[in-house]
Design an enzyme around this catalytic site. Structure first.
Site, PDB file in Angstrom:
ATOM      1  N   ASP A 177       0.929  -1.371  -0.240  1.00  0.00           N
ATOM      2  CA  ASP A 177      -0.039  -0.362  -0.138  1.00  0.00           C
ATOM      3  C   ASP A 177       0.874   1.256   0.019  1.00  0.00           C
ATOM      4  OD1 ASP A 177      -1.929   1.629   0.707  1.00  0.00           O
ATOM      5  OD2 ASP A 177      -1.440   1.810   2.619  1.00  0.00           O
ATOM      6  N   ASP A 196       0.151   5.175   0.626  1.00  0.00           N
ATOM      7  CA  ASP A 196      -0.408   5.895   1.905  1.00  0.00           C
ATOM      8  C   ASP A 196      -0.521   5.571   3.277  1.00  0.00           C
ATOM      9  OD1 ASP A 196      -1.238   7.261  -0.266  1.00  0.00           O
ATOM     10  OD2 ASP A 196      -2.693   7.974   0.092  1.00  0.00           O
ATOM     11  N   GLU A 209      -1.109  10.977   4.811  1.00  0.00           N
ATOM     12  CA  GLU A 209      -2.760  11.073   2.933  1.00  0.00           C
ATOM     13  C   GLU A 209      -1.700  11.636   2.318  1.00  0.00           C
ATOM     14  OE1 GLU A 209      -4.687   8.340   2.677  1.00  0.00           O
ATOM     15  OE2 GLU A 209      -3.801   6.620   4.703  1.00  0.00           O
ATOM     16  N   ARG A 240     -14.228  11.979  -1.762  1.00  0.00           N
ATOM     17  CA  ARG A 240     -13.379  13.086  -1.476  1.00  0.00           C
ATOM     18  C   ARG A 240     -12.870  14.017  -2.598  1.00  0.00           C
ATOM     19  NH1 ARG A 240      -9.621   9.036   1.972  1.00  0.00           N
ATOM     20  NH2 ARG A 240     -11.106   8.012   0.204  1.00  0.00           N
ATOM     21  N   SER A 248      -2.213   1.079  -4.792  1.00  0.00           N
ATOM     22  CA  SER A 248      -3.223   2.311  -3.848  1.00  0.00           C
ATOM     23  C   SER A 248      -3.995   2.850  -4.669  1.00  0.00           C
ATOM     24  CB  SER A 248      -2.275   3.620  -3.766  1.00  0.00           C
ATOM     25  OG  SER A 248      -2.075   5.126  -3.200  1.00  0.00           O
ATOM     26  N   GLY A 249      -4.713   3.654  -3.611  1.00  0.00           N
ATOM     27  CA  GLY A 249      -6.002   3.617  -3.355  1.00  0.00           C
ATOM     28  C   GLY A 249      -6.618   5.339  -4.036  1.00  0.00           C
ATOM     29  N   ASP A 283      -2.057  -1.288   5.812  1.00  0.00           N
ATOM     30  CA  ASP A 283      -2.377  -1.308   6.969  1.00  0.00           C
ATOM     31  C   ASP A 283      -4.095  -0.139   7.207  1.00  0.00           C
ATOM     32  OD1 ASP A 283      -2.653   3.089   7.338  1.00  0.00           O
ATOM     33  OD2 ASP A 283      -1.887   2.018   5.090  1.00  0.00           O
ATOM     34  N   ASN A 287      -8.898  -1.569   3.215  1.00  0.00           N
ATOM     35  CA  ASN A 287      -9.138  -1.486   2.014  1.00  0.00           C
ATOM     36  C   ASN A 287      -7.855  -2.542   1.693  1.00  0.00           C
ATOM     37  OD1 ASN A 287      -7.537   0.413   2.278  1.00  0.00           O
ATOM     38  ND2 ASN A 287      -8.022   1.151   0.258  1.00  0.00           N
TER      39      ASN A 287
END
Length: 406
Positions: free
Chosen positions: A184, A186, A193, A229, A272-273, A340, A343
């Site tokens: 991941d 962030d 983030e 967001r 990554s999201g 972490d 998701n």
């Protein structure tokens, strides 16, 4: 009817004392005069104190050899014990595991508790190695006789009680093979983030932070939270992406981890999201082979508040892991996933080893193990790589690493 052969007589020689050059060669020179065969050897060094164990076949006149070894030990100002017996070491039992313990600090009480739980599972600690002493203390235990799944569950509870990290992995060839590591981004590969950093430029940081935290706790669907967001970023000059990238802080130890494991043929991917406009640059900067993230829509140099294409969500991260594993040509069991947030759970479960890194409780419960120290390179200790090996490789490449405290 054949009579089974009796086990050959052997001598166990244990030498203890201050280490100095020539100790091992002197003992073996004495043993060579008796024409014995070497069956096994173990040697450890603690604070310049040597413990050398040698198992050899017993000669016909074993007492003469005993006297010769004692004379050699006396000349070296060392203590020696010689035990007569038969046969080799017993074969290690089934249920073999590597149990890695990481603490800052690692207290004796924690070691006592972990060792106690191993015994409760019927396990035996066959060997102990130190993997690192700075900036964390990492110890690797070779355990046999305990079911790895049961051992992992029991030690996870004890690790939480003792405030240490404990990883349990089956002792097999996979630990030494080429593997894929999927991270991941962030709050894992980087600190903070990215979307909140962009939100600070757009003047909507509190609103974005509130939605982010809710999503990471699993209280709101990730895709919907992301779209909410991103809409708040509508109208932001795309130049803010360059500013944010310049402000990113890489997690301590991340570069060391990637550099070290790339030397061993490992492959890396980030999933990554967040946004590809950031992750693609990170991948290039750190030497990461693959990257997947969401694509922010930018029109005429302005962020529109929309995502291009499908969203990389919880399921998308797991799917990306599988696709990257297929590209590399390794099974999913050879993948290590690190994350972490909520998701990341599917991705952690899809991997052979899922590591929750400074993660929320819901993620730690779902992962195979947790690492809660602020150094991402602590991951390499779980793979049987010591700090000394890392520093030696860096020195050969001309890379200076900080010296540990005396």
């Amino acid at each position: 009817m054949s009579v089974p052969k009796s086990k050959p007589e052997t001598l166990l020689i244990t030498l203890t004392g201050k280490d100095r050059p020539g100790v091992t060669s002197s003992i073996f020179a004495t043993l060579a005069l008796a024409g014995v065969e070497v069956v096994d050897i173990e040697q450890i060094l603690l604070r310049r104190r040597l413990i050398l164990g040698v198992l050899v076949t017993a000669p016909r006149d074993w007492k003469k050899l005993k006297s010769a070894v004692e004379e050699t030990a006396a000349a070296l100002d060392m203590t020696v014990e010689i035990d007569r017996g038969s046969g080799d070491n017993k074969a290690r039992r089934e249920g073999r595991s590597h149990v890695t313990i990481i603490g800052t600090p690692l207290k004796a009480s924690a070691m006592a508790a972990i060792a106690g739980r191993i015994a409760d599972c019927g396990g035996n600690i066959d060997r102990i190695e130190r993997m690192a002493r700075y900036p964390v203390t990492a110890i690797d235990l070779h355990v046999s006789g305990a079911d790895p799944v049961q051992l992992r569950a029991l030690l996870a509870l004890e690790a939480a009680a003792q405030s240490v990290d404990v990883a349990v992995q089956p002792a097999n060839l996979l630990r030494r093979g080429m593997r894929l590591i999927v991270l991941d981004v962030d709050s894992t590969l980087i600190q903070g983030e990215v979307i909140e950093m962009l939100a600070a430029h757009a003047g909507c940081e509190p609103e974005v932070a509130r939605i982010t935290e809710s999503a990471m706790r699993g209280e709101i669907d990730f895709e919907e939270s992301l779209r909410q967001r991103v809409r708040l970023l509508a109208g932001l000059d795309a130049a803010a992406l360059d500013t944010v990238y310049g402000d990113i802080v890489i997690t301590p130890g991340a570069r060391t981890m990637v550099r070290t494991l790339r030397r061993l043929g490992y492959r890396f991917a980030i999933v990554s999201g967040g946004f590809s406009q950031i992750t693609d640059r990170l991948a290039e900067d750190l030497g990461i082979h693959y990257a997947r993230a969401n694509v922010l829509e930018i029109v005429d140099g302005t962020i529109t508040g929309e995502i291009v294409g499908s969203v990389v969500d919880r399921a998308g991260k797991a799917q990306a892991l599988r696709e990257f594993a297929a590209k590399v040509g390794v099974p999913e069991s050879a993948v290590i996933a690190i994350g972490d947030g909520a998701n990341d759970v599917d991705m952690l479960n899809a991997a052979g080893l899922g590591i929750a890194y400074n993660a929320r409780p819901i993620v730690q419960e779902a992962a195979d193990t947790s690492v809660n120290v602020p150094y991402l390179d602590a991951i390499v200790y779980l793979l049987g790589i010591s700090r000394e090996e890392i520093e030696m490789a860096d020195a050969e490449a001309g890379i200076v690493t900080p010296a540990p405290p005396v």
